[in-house]
Write a protein that holds these residues in place. Structure first.
Motif: not given
Ligand code: 5GP
Ligand code: MN
Length: 329
Positions: A192-214
């Motif tokens: 149907i056209g779910a934008d899976f790439e946009m979801i993936y990038k936002n959820l899993y390739q967008n982590k702030e460095i401060s979150k990693l440090q946390f």
């Protein structure tokens, strides 16, 4: 169009009743649980848009702030204060307890009819129609099935919302409660056209460095006592790292994934005397039972509840006792 394979979860009767309820209503309110996750927002906002396109005035009622990591979702501006004082139909998604919809309960009480679409364990909520299937991995899978079988409107945005809920609640299609229907649902949403790439990038390739440090900070404070691992996170720590409490969820999942750890527990300081517990298990421990025994709920492998006590140390000690009892049971 090809017919859906016979792997449906929702009964014909439930489906017909759902159709009757929406056809009889002109105005519809939808509420998911407090502190909504991807599945809660995906199912609520996806269903709202479908019902709106079907010709119903539909609102999703905002009961919490949305965690930053979910602000990318399409239609997120429709998570807002109600535009009416009362509605013909009230739909609860992704939870089966009235107290989990928090302040939306007032509007719910004034509605002519109430129905629930949920996939949590042990739901005993009394409404006019319960569509509760705890063998479903996500409420979004149930919403998809309803939309599809009733031929309600669906478009790219709705598909994207439902796909986002499916991805998040299944741990990217990994958890044990997925089925053939889950992949069929994902395949159709993709088509149907779910934008899976946009979801993936936002959820899993967008982590702030401060979150990693946390996360790193929390991982250093974990108490490992095989087969459990336990860690607390204070409001101050979140503030120090400039993150939100919801950002700690990744840590409880990381701990559960370790060899020799069956159950991981996160104790989150939410308010004065209020500690929210997140539990994750892997093979044999039913954490939904632990949560229900303590006034909460959830799933066999992921659940939560609240402990009311006056310090983090006390909350951690209470939790250790609960875990040790459950493990030795
Ligand atoms: P989380 O750890 O992500 O907050 O929650 C894991 C699962 O348990 C989710 O499905 C969530 O809806 C459920 N859950 C968390 N806290 C509570 C609670 O206080 N009450 C109930 N009934 N379910 C909860
Ligand atoms: Mn869910």
């Amino acid at each position: 169009m090809k017919k859906m394979p016979k792997i449906e979860k929702i009964s014909q009767k439930e489906l017909e009743n759902f159709k009757k309820f929406i056809d009889e209503a002109d105005t519809i309110a939808i509420s998911a649980h407090i502190n909504p996750d991807g599945d809660a927002l995906g199912s609520a906002l996806g269903l709202r848009k479908s019902l709106e396109l079907y010709g119903k005035k539909s609102d999703v009622i905002k009961i919490s702030e949305v965690d930053d990591y979910l602000n990318f979702l399409p239609q997120i501006d429709f998570y807002k204060n109600p535009s009416l004082e009362e509605y013909d139909l009230f739909i609860i998604v992704d939870c089966s307890e009235f107290d989990r919809i928090d302040k939306a309960i007032e509007i719910c009480k004034k509605s002519k009819k109430v129905l629930v679409i949920d996939h949590h364990e042990g739901g005993s909520i009394k409404t006019d129609l319960n569509i509760i299937h705890s063998d479903s991995p996500a409420s979004c899978e149930l919403v998809y099935e309803i939309i599809k079988r009733l031929k309600l409107p669906i478009d790219k945005e709705i598909a994207t919302l439902l796909y986002a809920g499916l991805v998040t609640d299944t741990g990217r299609f990994l958890y044990s409660n997925i089925s053939e229907l889950t992949f069929y649902t994902a395949a159709d949403l993709y088509k149907i056209g779910a934008d899976f790439e946009m979801i993936y990038k936002n959820l899993y390739q967008n982590k702030e460095i401060s979150k990693l440090q946390f996360e790193n900070h929390l991982l250093n404070k974990v108490e490992f006592k095989k087969p459990y691992a336990l860690v607390g996170v204070s409001k101050k720590t979140c503030k120090d790292f400039g993150v939100q409490m919801g950002d700690s969820e990744s840590v409880v999942n990381m701990l559960r994934d370790l060899k020799g750890i069956e159950v991981a527990c996160l104790v989150k300081e939410y308010g004065e005397n209020e500690f929210k517990i997140s539990l994750r298990s892997k093979d044999y421990l039913d954490v939904s039972k632990i949560a229900r025994d303590n006034g909460g709920g959830g799933h066999v492998r992921a659940s939560g509840f609240t402990i009311n006590t006056d310090s983090m140390d006390k909350a951690l000690n209470i939790m250790k006792k609960i875990l040790e009892e459950a493990i030795n049971d």
